[in-house]
Design an enzyme around this catalytic site. Structure first.
Site, PDB file in Angstrom:
ATOM      1  N   LYS A 141       0.853  -1.191   0.000  1.00 32.88           N
ATOM      2  CA  LYS A 141       0.000   0.000   0.000  1.00 32.88           C
ATOM      3  C   LYS A 141       0.886   1.237   0.000  1.00 32.88           C
ATOM      4  O   LYS A 141       1.243   1.789   1.046  1.00 32.88           O
ATOM      5  CB  LYS A 141      -0.927  -0.010   1.214  1.00 32.88           C
ATOM      6  N   SER A 146      -8.160  -0.090  -5.649  1.00 30.88           N
ATOM      7  CA  SER A 146      -8.500   0.171  -4.260  1.00 30.88           C
ATOM      8  C   SER A 146     -10.016   0.377  -4.134  1.00 30.88           C
ATOM      9  O   SER A 146     -10.776  -0.533  -4.431  1.00 30.88           O
ATOM     10  CB  SER A 146      -7.705   1.367  -3.733  1.00 30.88           C
TER      11      SER A 146
END
Length: 593
Positions: free
Chosen positions: A194, A392
């Protein structure tokens, strides 16, 4: 005297109000006249060329501008056209007997990889009609060359430039600037890959991020070379060598290595087009701009017959995800939820296509939209068509659909959650000399206060919230994709994939285009004839004036002034936006150069 001033002021007020009233009436008249002319049919005569030239960013949908063609009212924006109408017009031209061929004129393809892919494949399909496509430019960047490479003949100005050097991707890191300002970015996240928070806490790419960027950039580049190899008949390894060594340095090099067919000036191209359409060199070339061609008489195909009352709702979800209504360039959870509910409850709508082009955003807003997708799936087929990026939160809102279709070079995945809270104690205390004091009724009453760092206990609370968000995210993906949560976690962790890679690991069902998604939805619903209904409804000109017109003007001015540096501005802006609670978001943008 007092009465005199009262009379004067009353008269002035009356004149001002009357002026505003007349201006408003005049404005309504102009809107009425322009709106009446905006749908005026465009006549296309025999032996006409469809002229395609891109000079503006390509959005998902053509902006609804009733002032189009009226410069004084802001309608002279190079006749903006969205991807929806570009694809529809190329498809229409394929069967239009009056269209002889397409002239792909010098363009700046300000669009993502998948958008260019959609247009490129539409041109390939157009060529199946036997009609020609001719491309020309003074400067070919790699995006435009990839698009133009499908043309029957590709020409470059004799003094022109062709860029062929391979792909690169760059991240702007802000930690040094934050340190100088005395601001600490406090990170709470789940996901090894991430990387959206990295610019705030690092000065270079982490090993994990470098690994994933290398992988997805390589996948996109491989697809780029594959496409050119097939269209130009050049060995893929040869193309790779040409780019690696930057062999194409002069216009003559492009001819020598067969990337283009010849060097010609614009007047020579126009003469060639006259010859192809059977008119003399002294006769004006008959052409129609692709934006104007929208209003020409369409040749209806059987599969999209407007005689049927059955409908497929195409819901456009483009931009960052947040709460509220949203617009053409941002996804509002309330606006998209309303559109999904409308499609779900409308008995005429037999299937739904959700067009997603988003890097994500608010975790909460993404979950709100996911819920509406899941409910829609229970009543009618819903198919996701992924654009340039559906990552995402963009993947979150997609995962519950019956089927997901992506382009090979779509950016997707990035299944992860994070939160960023700034600690501005040093900025306030040491740089500005500002201090704070106060009272609170509970131990955690001021949790998230930016004037101090988080305590260890507060970090544990926030980490628990982020962990829960990630667990819900992976569970939603696992249920939607019919996989185990453990497997989704193994390919999640915030890692970014291309559409090609996502197909191999089961995050998407097939590779294809928007039209493929529509056909898939029709097949699932058992439809032969249907109409398309675009949702959410675009804002009226009045709504745009009151809410978004200033934002649009500001964006255009910034892009004009900053040029390529606009991407850096976006990243800095994105860094400030992610400090708003839990986020399901990838890097603000993936720019491939």
């Amino acid at each position: 005297m007092k009465q005199f001033f009262k009379f004067v002021f009353a008269s002035m007020l009356g004149v001002i109000l009357a002026g505003f009233f007349l201006m408003f009436i005049g404005f309504l008249i102009v809107v009425g006249v322009v709106a009446a002319n905006s749908d005026k049919k465009v006549e296309v005569s025999a032996n006409t060329i469809l002229h395609i030239q891109f000079t503006k960013p390509i959005t998902e949908r053509t902006p609804d501008n009733p002032f189009k063609g009226v410069p004084i009212l802001g309608g002279d924006q190079d006749k903006e056209i969205g991807l929806n109408d570009i694809l529809a017009n190329i498809k229409k031209a394929k069967t239009d007997h009056n269209i002889k061929g397409i002239f792909l004129d010098e363009s700046t393809t300000d669009a993502g990889q998948a958008t260019v892919e959609e247009i490129r494949n539409a041109l390939i399909d157009f060529k199946r009609s036997g009609k020609f496509v001719v491309a020309y430019s003074e400067v070919y960047d790699q995006q435009y060359y990839y698009l133009a490479s499908v043309a029957d003949r590709v020409y470059l100005n004799p003094k022109g430039i062709i860029e062929f050097k391979g792909f690169s991707s760059q991240v702007t890191f802000l930690k040094g600037a934050l340190d100088k300002l005395g601001i600490e970015a406090q990170i709470i996240k789940v996901g090894t890959f991430k990387s959206a928070v990295e610019p705030l806490v690092l000065t270079k790419m982490s090993d994990a991020n470098r690994l994933q960027v290398t992988a997805y950039l390589g996948s996109m580049y491989d697809h780029f070379l594959d496409g050119i190899s097939k269209s130009r008949g050049i060995n893929k390894d040869t193309l790779r060598d040409l780019a690696t060594n930057m062999t194409i340095r002069e216009p003559e090099d492009a001819v020598k290595y067969k990337l283009i067919d010849g060097l010609k000036y614009k007047d020579e191209i126009l003469d060639d087009l006259r010859s192809r359409t059977g008119v003399s060199k002294v006769t004006d070339l008959k052409s129609v701009e692709i934006a104007d061609y929208t209003n020409s008489e369409a040749t209806k195909t059987e599969s999209t017959s407007t005689s049927s009352d059955n409908r497929i709702a195409v819901i456009y979800a483009s931009g960052e995800i947040a709460g509220g209504e949203g617009d053409d360039n941002s996804i509002g959870s309330e606006g998209i939820s309303k559109a999904l509910r409308k499609a779900r409850l409308d008995k005429r709508v037999k299937a739904v296509v959700l067009r997603v082009n988003s890097p994500g955003g608010s975790s909460l807003a993404s979950d709100v939209i996911w819920r509406e997708v899941a409910l829609t799936k229970k009543t009618k087929p819903i198919v996701v068509s992924m654009g340039d990026v559906a990552a995402s939160g963009g993947y979150y809102i997609s995962c519950a659909a019956d089927s997901i279709i992506a382009e090979p070079n779509t950016i997707t995945g990035s299944i992860g959650i994070f939160a960023v809270l700034p600690n501005m104690k040093k900025l306030f205390n040491d740089k500005l000399g500002v201090t704070f004091d106060g009272v609170k009724t509970g131990k955690f009453s001021d949790i998230g206060d930016i004037s101090r760092p988080l305590t260890p206990e507060e970090k544990l609370i926030l980490q628990s919230q982020v962990n829960r968000g990630y667990d819900e995210f992976t569970k939603a993906v696992a249920n939607g994709r019919r996989k185990t949560q453990e497997y989704i976690n193994s390919i999640g962790q915030g890692r970014v994939w291309t559409g090609q890679q996502a197909l191999q690991i089961g995050l998407v069902d097939r590779l294809g285009h928007m039209d493929d998604a529509i056909k898939c939805a029709a097949k699932m619903a058992g439809l032969k004839g249907y109409r398309l209904e675009a949702l959410p409804e675009q804002k009226s000109i009045f709504d745009r004036f009151t809410s978004g017109i200033n934002s649009e003007v500001k964006t255009r001015m910034l892009k004009s002034e900053l040029g390529q540096n606009y991407a850096i501005y976006q990243q800095i802006k994105g860094a400030t936006q992610i400090m708003r609670g839990p986020q399901a978001r990838m890097e603000y943008s993936v720019e491939v150069r």
